[in-house]
Design an enzyme around this catalytic site. Structure first.
Site, PDB file in Angstrom:
ATOM      1  N   ASP A  25       0.820  -1.211   0.000  1.00 38.88           N
ATOM      2  CA  ASP A  25       0.000   0.000   0.000  1.00 38.88           C
ATOM      3  C   ASP A  25       0.861   1.271   0.000  1.00 38.88           C
ATOM      4  O   ASP A  25       0.429   2.332   0.412  1.00 38.88           O
ATOM      5  CB  ASP A  25      -0.941  -0.001   1.206  1.00 38.88           C
ATOM      6  CG  ASP A  25      -0.161  -0.083   2.507  1.00 38.88           C
ATOM      7  OD1 ASP A  25       1.079  -0.279   2.463  1.00 38.88           O
ATOM      8  OD2 ASP A  25      -0.786   0.051   3.575  1.00 38.88           O
ATOM      9  N   HIS A  78      24.711   1.918 -18.208  1.00 38.03           N
ATOM     10  CA  HIS A  78      23.597   2.225 -17.299  1.00 38.03           C
ATOM     11  C   HIS A  78      23.846   1.652 -15.901  1.00 38.03           C
ATOM     12  O   HIS A  78      22.905   1.311 -15.185  1.00 38.03           O
ATOM     13  CB  HIS A  78      22.278   1.710 -17.886  1.00 38.03           C
ATOM     14  CG  HIS A  78      21.897   2.415 -19.152  1.00 38.03           C
ATOM     15  ND1 HIS A  78      21.121   1.850 -20.129  1.00 38.03           N
ATOM     16  CD2 HIS A  78      22.207   3.662 -19.603  1.00 38.03           C
ATOM     17  CE1 HIS A  78      20.965   2.710 -21.136  1.00 38.03           C
ATOM     18  NE2 HIS A  78      21.622   3.805 -20.839  1.00 38.03           N
ATOM     19  N   ASP A 121      27.806  10.150 -12.960  1.00 37.80           N
ATOM     20  CA  ASP A 121      26.803  10.763 -13.841  1.00 37.80           C
ATOM     21  C   ASP A 121      25.583  11.022 -12.973  1.00 37.80           C
ATOM     22  O   ASP A 121      24.873  10.082 -12.596  1.00 37.80           O
ATOM     23  CB  ASP A 121      26.490   9.797 -14.995  1.00 37.80           C
ATOM     24  CG  ASP A 121      25.553  10.400 -16.034  1.00 37.80           C
ATOM     25  OD1 ASP A 121      24.919  11.437 -15.749  1.00 37.80           O
ATOM     26  OD2 ASP A 121      25.446   9.819 -17.131  1.00 37.80           O
ATOM     27  N   ASP A 168      21.928  17.098 -16.114  1.00 36.33           N
ATOM     28  CA  ASP A 168      22.520  15.797 -16.461  1.00 36.33           C
ATOM     29  C   ASP A 168      24.018  16.034 -16.634  1.00 36.33           C
ATOM     30  O   ASP A 168      24.443  16.535 -17.666  1.00 36.33           O
ATOM     31  CB  ASP A 168      21.852  15.297 -17.751  1.00 36.33           C
ATOM     32  CG  ASP A 168      22.376  13.936 -18.204  1.00 36.33           C
ATOM     33  OD1 ASP A 168      23.139  13.306 -17.447  1.00 36.33           O
ATOM     34  OD2 ASP A 168      22.002  13.513 -19.315  1.00 36.33           O
ATOM     35  N   HIS A 196      28.407   5.797 -28.103  1.00 32.27           N
ATOM     36  CA  HIS A 196      27.141   6.539 -28.041  1.00 32.27           C
ATOM     37  C   HIS A 196      27.292   7.868 -28.759  1.00 32.27           C
ATOM     38  O   HIS A 196      28.389   8.216 -29.190  1.00 32.27           O
ATOM     39  CB  HIS A 196      26.694   6.737 -26.588  1.00 32.27           C
ATOM     40  CG  HIS A 196      27.704   7.403 -25.706  1.00 32.27           C
ATOM     41  ND1 HIS A 196      27.982   8.756 -25.748  1.00 32.27           N
ATOM     42  CD2 HIS A 196      28.534   6.903 -24.750  1.00 32.27           C
ATOM     43  CE1 HIS A 196      28.891   9.050 -24.849  1.00 32.27           C
ATOM     44  NE2 HIS A 196      29.264   7.940 -24.233  1.00 32.27           N
ATOM     45  N   HIS A 242      22.012  14.768 -26.201  1.00 38.91           N
ATOM     46  CA  HIS A 242      20.556  14.675 -26.404  1.00 38.91           C
ATOM     47  C   HIS A 242      19.926  15.963 -25.898  1.00 38.91           C
ATOM     48  O   HIS A 242      20.545  16.716 -25.150  1.00 38.91           O
ATOM     49  CB  HIS A 242      20.010  13.457 -25.642  1.00 38.91           C
ATOM     50  CG  HIS A 242      20.467  13.375 -24.212  1.00 38.91           C
ATOM     51  ND1 HIS A 242      19.882  14.091 -23.194  1.00 38.91           N
ATOM     52  CD2 HIS A 242      21.502  12.700 -23.624  1.00 38.91           C
ATOM     53  CE1 HIS A 242      20.509  13.829 -22.054  1.00 38.91           C
ATOM     54  NE2 HIS A 242      21.512  12.998 -22.285  1.00 38.91           N
ATOM     55  N   HIS A 263      16.099  12.768 -21.252  1.00 32.47           N
ATOM     56  CA  HIS A 263      16.201  12.668 -22.715  1.00 32.47           C
ATOM     57  C   HIS A 263      14.956  13.371 -23.226  1.00 32.47           C
ATOM     58  O   HIS A 263      13.910  12.765 -23.421  1.00 32.47           O
ATOM     59  CB  HIS A 263      16.269  11.200 -23.169  1.00 32.47           C
ATOM     60  CG  HIS A 263      17.502  10.515 -22.637  1.00 32.47           C
ATOM     61  ND1 HIS A 263      17.588   9.172 -22.426  1.00 32.47           N
ATOM     62  CD2 HIS A 263      18.700  11.017 -22.259  1.00 32.47           C
ATOM     63  CE1 HIS A 263      18.788   8.864 -21.942  1.00 32.47           C
ATOM     64  NE2 HIS A 263      19.480   9.976 -21.824  1.00 32.47           N
ATOM     65  N   GLU A 286      28.389  15.178 -24.273  1.00 29.89           N
ATOM     66  CA  GLU A 286      28.931  14.150 -23.385  1.00 29.89           C
ATOM     67  C   GLU A 286      29.712  13.050 -24.095  1.00 29.89           C
ATOM     68  O   GLU A 286      29.330  11.883 -24.051  1.00 29.89           O
ATOM     69  CB  GLU A 286      27.796  13.513 -22.582  1.00 29.89           C
ATOM     70  CG  GLU A 286      26.581  13.076 -23.408  1.00 29.89           C
ATOM     71  CD  GLU A 286      25.543  12.336 -22.565  1.00 29.89           C
ATOM     72  OE1 GLU A 286      25.951  11.418 -21.842  1.00 29.89           O
ATOM     73  OE2 GLU A 286      24.356  12.672 -22.647  1.00 29.89           O
ATOM     74  N   TYR A 324      35.663   4.465 -23.669  1.00 28.98           N
ATOM     75  CA  TYR A 324      35.522   3.296 -22.788  1.00 28.98           C
ATOM     76  C   TYR A 324      36.367   2.182 -23.395  1.00 28.98           C
ATOM     77  O   TYR A 324      36.056   1.693 -24.484  1.00 28.98           O
ATOM     78  CB  TYR A 324      34.048   2.869 -22.712  1.00 28.98           C
ATOM     79  CG  TYR A 324      33.108   4.051 -22.510  1.00 28.98           C
ATOM     80  CD1 TYR A 324      32.750   4.473 -21.230  1.00 28.98           C
ATOM     81  CD2 TYR A 324      32.613   4.773 -23.614  1.00 28.98           C
ATOM     82  CE1 TYR A 324      31.918   5.573 -21.057  1.00 28.98           C
ATOM     83  CE2 TYR A 324      31.780   5.871 -23.440  1.00 28.98           C
ATOM     84  CZ  TYR A 324      31.436   6.268 -22.167  1.00 28.98           C
ATOM     85  OH  TYR A 324      30.615   7.358 -22.002  1.00 28.98           O
ATOM     86  N   ARG A 379      33.785   9.686 -19.213  1.00 28.40           N
ATOM     87  CA  ARG A 379      32.802  10.530 -19.915  1.00 28.40           C
ATOM     88  C   ARG A 379      32.812  11.893 -19.242  1.00 28.40           C
ATOM     89  O   ARG A 379      33.003  11.988 -18.023  1.00 28.40           O
ATOM     90  CB  ARG A 379      31.391   9.908 -19.837  1.00 28.40           C
ATOM     91  CG  ARG A 379      30.332  10.745 -20.522  1.00 28.40           C
ATOM     92  CD  ARG A 379      29.022   9.979 -20.799  1.00 28.40           C
ATOM     93  NE  ARG A 379      28.316   9.553 -19.607  1.00 28.40           N
ATOM     94  CZ  ARG A 379      28.251   8.308 -19.175  1.00 28.40           C
ATOM     95  NH1 ARG A 379      28.872   7.329 -19.819  1.00 28.40           N
ATOM     96  NH2 ARG A 379      27.576   8.007 -18.081  1.00 28.40           N
ATOM     97  N   GLU A 395      30.347  15.282 -19.258  1.00 30.50           N
ATOM     98  CA  GLU A 395      29.027  15.705 -19.748  1.00 30.50           C
ATOM     99  C   GLU A 395      28.631  17.049 -19.139  1.00 30.50           C
ATOM    100  O   GLU A 395      28.626  17.208 -17.922  1.00 30.50           O
ATOM    101  CB  GLU A 395      27.979  14.649 -19.363  1.00 30.50           C
ATOM    102  CG  GLU A 395      26.560  15.045 -19.714  1.00 30.50           C
ATOM    103  CD  GLU A 395      25.551  13.925 -19.486  1.00 30.50           C
ATOM    104  OE1 GLU A 395      25.745  13.103 -18.561  1.00 30.50           O
ATOM    105  OE2 GLU A 395      24.552  13.873 -20.230  1.00 30.50           O
TER     106      GLU A 395
HETATM  107  N1  GLY Z   1      22.410  10.240 -17.558  1.00 28.21           N
HETATM  108  C1  GLY Z   1      21.788   9.856 -18.760  1.00 28.21           C
HETATM  109  C2  GLY Z   1      22.507  10.334 -19.943  1.00 28.21           C
HETATM  110  O1  GLY Z   1      23.609  10.817 -19.816  1.00 28.21           O
HETATM  111  O2  GLY Z   1      21.999  10.326 -21.028  1.00 28.21           O
HETATM  112 MN    MN Z   2      23.078  12.658 -20.871  1.00 24.42          MN
HETATM  113 MN    MN Z   3      24.297  11.693 -17.947  1.00 27.29          MN
END
Ligand code: GLY
Ligand code: MN
Ligand code: MN
Length: 449
Positions: free
Chosen positions: A45, A247, A264, A275, A354, A358, A365, A388, A392, A410, A412
């Site tokens: 609940d 992720h 991140d 982000d 990647h 975005h 996103h 970003e 890797y 990374r 970003e």
């Molecule tokens: N933290 C999600 C991304 O960097 O897209």
């Molecule tokens: Mn991002």
């Molecule tokens: Mn990110």
């Protein structure tokens, strides 16, 4: 906080303007339905903290569940109606105040508001005779069923002219939400500033032997302490090889001397998100291999940010990052061959898998098309995006010198394109090797504040 020190908000006038602008895009004989989010059960609940649907919040500024916004573009200057929960002293004693339909009209600048319990009596009449209904089919199953049943009754009624055409509202809303207003940019700057401070604190606390979740705790403490009660997405604290898992968010490992940690993390503040990623040495000093790769990612990121200019197309920052990373990997011996051929063949994707970023806004996103009629979209003032790039290096890649294997980096930032040019909203998070090492060595007093 922003330079003015004032807490930004979205004004009632802006919500009214958003609805008017959306209705101006809709057919006059149509009607649009936008639903609030529903509460989500977490266990038995107990519910997850409520998070309003971004489209609904964008158009209404209303933060309660069990609500429906109905836009009727054809009526006078366009009518906006809200269905919401009624005030109920008993329920409010347990769950907190409700605005109620009477107050909602004035507070939210609507044409009218009704109890959500009256939906079955009122909405079918509004749907009848419309040529077109804009409605996010498939997002909320209970509402799909309800609308379908209303439409079926309309179609089956004697003398019916048939059911209205059902159209997704997504396109018009995506376009509106993509271009941020001055008020939205101020909120996004605050979200980024709160998040950048949190990253500084995490850097100051970081040391070998600490667990990844303890850095996460520092970030969360910092967000909530600044009034940002939610994260924009699950926080990633990946030390060593965990940085290679895109992720990763279990954040359970003990951080080791000699490893890097990729963090991140961004908060959500008053409906808008940040982000930010920073990667730094657990012990406060980059070693030679880490620094060499880090400098490539940093150069790629700066080159990409330089390509964020009005009139450039969406892919230009990405291309810039690919060029710098490919050249850097050749220089370090991780790739061999001619630069142009390596780029054409996508050889960099073994290490940079990647895209450079975005859209960013109410969702991490965020909505907005990246292509228009098949071509990359041109950048315009009001757009906010992440930049970003990353490298890797797989742990078991025998073609790479041992010292580079298992390193994930990374960097970003959140970048806004305004009428004046480019603003890096997250600039307060240390980024160069020198800034990071300095912040890790001297930032301890931040932790006591
Ligand atoms: N933290 C999600 C991304 O960097 O897209
Ligand atoms: Mn991002
Ligand atoms: Mn990110």
């Amino acid at each position: 906080m922003s330079s003015s020190g004032k807490k930004a908000v979205i004004s009632k006038t802006e919500y009214i303007r958003r609805r008017a602008r959306l209705m101006a895009e809709l057919a006059p004989d149509s009607l649009a339905i936008v639903s609030s989010a529903g509460e989500q059960l977490r266990s038995r609940d107990t519910f997850f903290p409520f998070r309003q649907d971004s489209d609904f919040l964008y158009l209404s500024g209303f933060e309660e569940p069990e609500a429906l916004l109905v836009l009727v573009p054809g009526r006078t200057q366009g009518e906006t109606l809200l269905f919401c929960r009624e005030c109920d002293a008993e329920k409010e004693m347990w769950d907190g105040p409700r605005l109620g339909p009477e107050q909602a009209v004035q507070r939210l600048g609507l044409s009218d508001a009704f109890p959500i319990g009256d939906l079955d009596d009122i909405l079918p009449g509004l749907l009848e005779g419309r040529e077109r209904i804009y409605f996010p089919m498939g997002r909320y199953a209970h509402l799909d069923r309800r609308i379908r049943s209303y439409l079926q009754n309309i179609t089956e009624a004697p003398g019916s002219k048939g059911a209205p055409e059902m159209v997704d509202l997504d396109y018009q809303l995506r376009e509106l939400r993509l271009i941020k207003s001055a008020q939205e940019l101020r909120l996004m700057a605050q979200a980024a500033e709160i998040s950048a401070t949190a990253h500084r604190r995490a850097m100051a606390r970081c040391q070998p032997g600490l667990y990844e979740y303890q850095l996460e705790a520092t970030l969360l403490h910092s967000f909530v302490d600044a009034g940002a009660r939610e994260t924009a997405y699950p926080t990633i604290v990946g030390s060593g090889r965990n940085a290679l898992v895109m992720h990763y968010c279990s954040n359970q490992a003990k951080m080791s001397d000699g490893d890097l940690v990729l963090v991140d993390a961004g908060c959500e503040y008053r409906g808008y998100v940040a982000d930010i990623t920073r990667t730094y040495p657990v012990n406060g000093r980059f070693n030679g291999a880490q620094k060499a790769l880090y400098e490539i990612v940093l150069s790629a990121q700066l080159a990409a940010i330089e390509r964020v200019q009005a009139g450039n197309h969406w892919d230009e920052p990405h291309i810039a990052s690919v060029e710098v990373i490919t050249q850097g990997l050749v220089d370090l011996g991780l790739l061999q061959g001619d630069l142009v051929s390596l780029i054409e063949a996508g050889a960099y994707q073994r290490f940079y898998m990647h895209r450079v970023g975005h859209w960013l806004g109410m969702d991490v996103h965020d909505v907005g098309d990246y292509r228009v009629h098949g071509a990359w979209r041109q950048l315009e003032p009001g757009m906010v995006m992440t930049i970003e790039p990353g490298i890797y290096v797989p742990l078991n890649d025998k073609s790479v010198a041992t010292e580079f294997r298992g390193i994930g980096i990374r960097i970003e930032d959140d970048v806004a394109l305004t009428g004046e040019g480019v603003e890096v909203l997250s600039a307060a998070a240390p980024k160069s090797v020198e800034e990071i090492e300095y912040a890790m060595r001297h930032g301890r007093d931040l932790l006591t504040r």
